[in-house]
Structure formats: structure tokens, C-alpha cells
Design an enzyme around this catalytic site. Structure first.
Site, mmCIF file in Angstrom:
data_model
loop_
_atom_site.group_PDB
_atom_site.id
_atom_site.type_symbol
_atom_site.label_atom_id
_atom_site.label_comp_id
_atom_site.label_asym_id
_atom_site.label_seq_id
_atom_site.Cartn_x
_atom_site.Cartn_y
_atom_site.Cartn_z
ATOM 1 N N ASN A 1 0.807 -1.210 0.000
ATOM 2 C CA ASN A 1 0.000 0.000 0.000
ATOM 3 C C ASN A 1 0.849 1.273 0.000
ATOM 4 O O ASN A 1 1.900 1.307 -0.625
ATOM 5 C CB ASN A 1 -1.019 -0.038 1.139
ATOM 6 C CG ASN A 1 -2.336 0.610 0.745
ATOM 7 O OD1 ASN A 1 -2.395 1.809 0.512
ATOM 8 N ND2 ASN A 1 -3.384 -0.179 0.654
ATOM 9 N N HIS B 1 -2.214 -7.896 -3.287
ATOM 10 C CA HIS B 1 -3.424 -7.187 -3.723
ATOM 11 C C HIS B 1 -4.292 -8.177 -4.506
ATOM 12 O O HIS B 1 -4.610 -7.982 -5.678
ATOM 13 C CB HIS B 1 -3.039 -5.986 -4.592
ATOM 14 C CG HIS B 1 -4.083 -4.918 -4.660
ATOM 15 N ND1 HIS B 1 -5.330 -5.125 -5.206
ATOM 16 C CD2 HIS B 1 -4.060 -3.620 -4.255
ATOM 17 C CE1 HIS B 1 -6.024 -3.998 -5.153
ATOM 18 N NE2 HIS B 1 -5.278 -3.074 -4.565
ATOM 19 N N GLU C 1 -7.061 -8.417 0.839
ATOM 20 C CA GLU C 1 -5.614 -8.211 0.723
ATOM 21 C C GLU C 1 -4.949 -8.420 2.087
ATOM 22 O O GLU C 1 -5.078 -7.589 2.982
ATOM 23 C CB GLU C 1 -5.323 -6.799 0.223
ATOM 24 C CG GLU C 1 -6.059 -6.436 -1.067
ATOM 25 C CD GLU C 1 -5.947 -4.961 -1.398
ATOM 26 O OE1 GLU C 1 -4.892 -4.348 -1.083
ATOM 27 O OE2 GLU C 1 -6.919 -4.402 -1.952
ATOM 28 N N ASP D 1 -13.720 -0.366 0.732
ATOM 29 C CA ASP D 1 -12.387 0.203 0.503
ATOM 30 C C ASP D 1 -11.839 0.565 1.870
ATOM 31 O O ASP D 1 -11.688 1.736 2.218
ATOM 32 C CB ASP D 1 -12.466 1.422 -0.416
ATOM 33 C CG ASP D 1 -11.104 1.799 -0.991
ATOM 34 O OD1 ASP D 1 -10.132 1.044 -0.759
ATOM 35 O OD2 ASP D 1 -10.998 2.845 -1.647
#
Length: 335
Positions: free
Chosen positions: A77, A181, A290, A240
Site C-alpha cells: 500500500n 493485492h 488483501e 475500501d
């Protein structure tokens, strides 16, 4: 990569790039070493279903490469400003996410990896690849430590096992984090109704994020937490979010498509203390559970390592992390 370099697998074309296909009697996986040794396809041979989100064209892939297959993130990330300090040294990483002013997704997901070995026997089919930062000046310019990642992707029975060994080949300790991911097709069946499918994830509290999608350092209970742990339909749901891993039970996300007759368990070892959940706008036919060993921007958070998951690797030391994707038949009477 020449076909005669591959023993126990096949060289195949994937969007014009050479990939390696390995298979057993239940599963078939394709890995593209030139694209960060990404697993780009995982097919269930008994149903014919493609389990990973795959692009329709080169253009589709290049427009959103993080949304396909299993990109390897080292570190995972975003890192705010592309900068952090560790051990008295200032690090300056490329700001490749200008919208948030961050470095995103690490050094290895889009670089070529070397094929080390490929093999097959009665027990498994496997491919071993490696990334050595010494051969990538653009990486060492940002992260001045030699490191080596060795990844083993193995099909055994009804499961894909993915193990990465992280080696510090330098004379100084460095901070590290690793994640995937991972993008699943969901539903798995082309004719399956999203409303009939359920998604479960081992989530604890949710990290509060600022306008740049970076953790503020605060965690809070999430109203969806209990339903996510139990399993819920994602129909009309947008995800998200960044969660700490729940402390009880298996550290796994579970994707169930009754109409396709498939249940997938995406299991991570306890080194992975963070789960990021993402599904675009909720209607694009994919979900990304993830697993990360550290939270987003862990290197900059003023919190102890046991909270952020940030780890340090001593000079010439190694660490290993494991994940698996277990593909099970699902029968409606189970519910």
C-alpha cells in the site's frame, strides 16, 4: 525464459508475455515472471471456473494493473510522501501515486523475477522464482539495501500455496512489510447472482483513514464487522477499508458461490495482521481481500510495531510468510 528451462510446467502466452502454467488434477495456475511473478490465473478444473480476476485485454490490464491476479506488494500500500526514517537513515521513495502524494505498492510487483526452478511429482506442481534488488538500480536508488525475495507457488491437492522468503543481503537492518493485492472474480460463476454469494473476512477494528487514505493511527469498531466475520452478501456494498485481523479463529477470507458450487478459503499465517478489503464500486465483479504483514504507512506511524505490524530484518537474516487458496466444492444443503 525458454520452454526447455521449464520442467513440470508449460510456457504459455499471457497478454503477449511468457507465463508458466503449472497444474495438477484439480487446479491450474499461470504465473508471469516478467510481471512481478504475478499469479495471473487460477482455474478450478472440475468446474472450469476462473477464480482470479483477469483482464480482457492488454489495455484493460495496463489501465488498472492492481485489479488483476495476485500482485506482490513489498512494502504494501501507501507510504506518505514516499519518505520515512529508520535507524537514523532517511529513505526517499518514488512518489508514484500523485493523487495522494504517496509511494504506492512497493518495488517488485511490476519488475521481472528470475525463474529458479519448476517441477512436478505425485505430490505437487510448483514454480520457484526470485527477485534480487541488486539487479534493479531503480530499486536500490530508493531502498539502499540488497534484499532478495524467493517465492514458491505450489499446487497441492485442492490448494495453491504461496510462500515468500525475505532475505536481507546487506550489512544493515531494514524495515519491511509484504502483502498481496489479491483480486478474485466474485461471483465465480458467469451466471451466478451476486445476491446469492457470501463473503467473510477475519476483521477486527477498522483503521480510520484520512483524505489521502492513510491511517490516522486511530482504530474503531465497524458496524459491518460482525456480518463480515460471519459472511454477508456484497450486493450493493462498497468496500475500501483497512482492518486489523481478528484475533480468534482462522486468519482467512471465505468466498462462497452456491450457484457455481465453489467455496474458496484464502488463508494467511498470523504474520499477516492487516486485511484491506476492496471491491471497486461494488458492481465490477471482483473483490480484493488483501492480507498485509503491516498496515498502510506503518513506517511512519507513531505506534509500536505490535500495533502496526512493522518488522525489521537484521543483517543477513531471513523471514518467511505463507498464504494459501483452498478451493472446496460447495453444496447448498450446507447452509
Amino acid at each position: 525464459m525458454r520452454p526447455d528451462d521449464i520442467h513440470g510446467g508449460r510456457v504459455v502466452a499471457w497478454l503477449g508475455r511468457p507465463g508458466v502454467l503449472i497444474e495438477n488434477d484439480r487446479l491450474q495456475a499461470t504465473i508471469v515472471p516478467a510481471l512481478g511473478s504475478r499469479v495471473v490465473s487460477l482455474r478450478c478444473k472440475t468446474t472450469g471456473a476462473e477464480l482470479l480476476h483477469t483482464p480482457a485485454s492488454v489495455e484493460a490490464y495496463e489501465s488498472a494493473p492492481m485489479l488483476y491476479g495476485i500482485p506482490v506488494l513489498f512494502p504494501p500500500n501507501r507510504i506518505a510522501g514516499g519518505s520515512f526514517e529508520y535507524g537514523g537513515r532517511a529513505y526517499r521513495l518514488d512518489v508514484n501515486d500523485p493523487a495522494t502524494g504517496s509511494h504506492a505498492h512497493g518495488f517488485v510487483h511490476d519488475k521481472a523475477w528470475e525463474v529458479i526452478s519448476c517441477g512436478k511429482d505425485e505430490e505437487s506442481a510448483r514454480l520457484v522464482t526470485a527477485f534480487d534488488s541488486a539487479f534493479h538500480p531503480s530499486v536500490t536508488a530508493q531502498f539502499p539495501h540488497r534484499f532478495r525475495l524467493v517465492m514458491r507457488v505450489e499446487l497441492r491437492g485442492n490448494a495453491l500455496f504461496q510462500r515468500i522468503d525475505v532475505h536481507n543481503e546487506s550489512d544493515a537492518a531494514f524495515p519491511w512489510g509484504l502483502g498481496y493485492h489479491t483480486a478474485f472474480n466474485f461471483p465465480f460463476g458467469a451466471a451466478s447472482s451476486p445476491a446469492s454469494c457470501t463473503f467473510a473476512a477475519p476483521v477486527g477494528r477498522r483503521w480510520q483513514l484520512d483524505a489521502r487514505f492513510l491511517p490516522t493511527g486511530e482504530l474503531a469498531e465497524d458496524a459491518r464487522g460482525a456480518r463480515l466475520r460471519q459472511g454477508m452478501s456484497l450486493s450493493g456494498i462498497v468496500l475500501d477499508d483497512v482492518f486489523e485481523a481478528a484475533g480468534n479463529g482462522a486468519n482467512e477470507a471465505v468466498l462462497t458461490d452456491p450457484e457455481a458450487g465453489i467455496r474458496v478459503r484464502y488463508r494467511a499465517d498470523r504474520s499477516y495482521g492487516t486485511w484491506v478489503l476492496h471491491n471497486g464500486d461494488g458492481g465490477q465483479g471482483f473483490v480484493c481481500p488483501e492480507p498485509y504483514t503491516c498496515v498502510t504507512n506503518a513506517f511512519n506511524l507513531a505506534l509500536p510495531p505490535e500495533a502496526t505490524g512493522m518488522q525489521a530484518l537484521a543483517p543477513y537474516a531471513s523471514a518467511s510468510v505463507d498464504c494459501s487458496i483452498i478451493v472446496e466444492p460447495y453444496r447448498s444443503e450446507e447452509s
